[in-house]
Design an enzyme around this catalytic site. Sequence first.
Site, short mmCIF file in Angstrom:
data_model
loop_
_atom_site.label_atom_id
_atom_site.label_comp_id
_atom_site.label_asym_id
_atom_site.label_seq_id
_atom_site.Cartn_x
_atom_site.Cartn_y
_atom_site.Cartn_z
N ASP A 137 -9.61 -5.69 -0.63
CA ASP A 137 -8.60 -5.11 0.27
C ASP A 137 -9.31 -4.40 1.42
OD1 ASP A 137 -6.34 -3.94 1.33
OD2 ASP A 137 -5.88 -2.70 -0.43
N ASP A 165 0.83 -1.20 0.00
CA ASP A 165 0.00 0.00 0.00
C ASP A 165 0.87 1.25 0.00
OD1 ASP A 165 -2.56 -1.11 -0.07
OD2 ASP A 165 -2.54 -1.49 2.09
ZN ZN Z 1 -4.15 -2.01 -0.65
#
Ligand code: ZN
Length: 209
Positions: A158, A15
């Site tokens: 996610d 991320d």
């Molecule tokens: Zn992510």
Amino acid sequence: MIASAKAGAKVIHIDVMDGRFVPNISIGLPIVAALKPIAAEYDLILDVHLMIVEPERYLAEFQAAGADVLTVHVEASPHLHRTVQAIQALDVLAGVALNPATPLSSIEEVLPMIDLALIMSVNPGFGGQAFIESAKNKISRLSKMISDCGSRAIIEVDGGIKSHNVADVAAAGASLLVSGSGVFTSAAPVANKMNELNQALAMGPARMV
Ligand code: ZN
């Protein structure tokens, strides 16, 4: 990362947050580059989720750093078709992510060309948030859209994936499941949490009844 590879992970999801598209700042190019040799050693795919504004400015650099998949947010990409083409021109897989409030119709036109559609099941920016239940219905609808248009895209989910919901999410049509706090916790070793997730997946959604 090594612990999750040894426990059976095939893909490492990274991320990247810029403090503008999302309120948090996380990691960037040097960390992706530093992870690449480890990923290569353990045969892991580096799945880079760009939670940044103007992602098109950094695609080549992330590819050079070692990304195998580059996912951009539809909300950050006004020229999404061009951005997807730019990712694929770099010879990496192209993903498009949608925030919880973003309708599936926003990716309808690029669905036939993308490799991956990422459904955010939390609002992006911070780990450890609870799964937004309406995401399951969104995954089911996306799965139908993908088959209706003959797209090769897989569905990635996610946010908030834990052993109690992983089977439902998979049953809805997701095949790539991101788990952060569900795996990396001080409560148990990574291998134990990975086993929990895999066992829940193997048992399927019926166990929830
Ligand atoms: Zn992510």
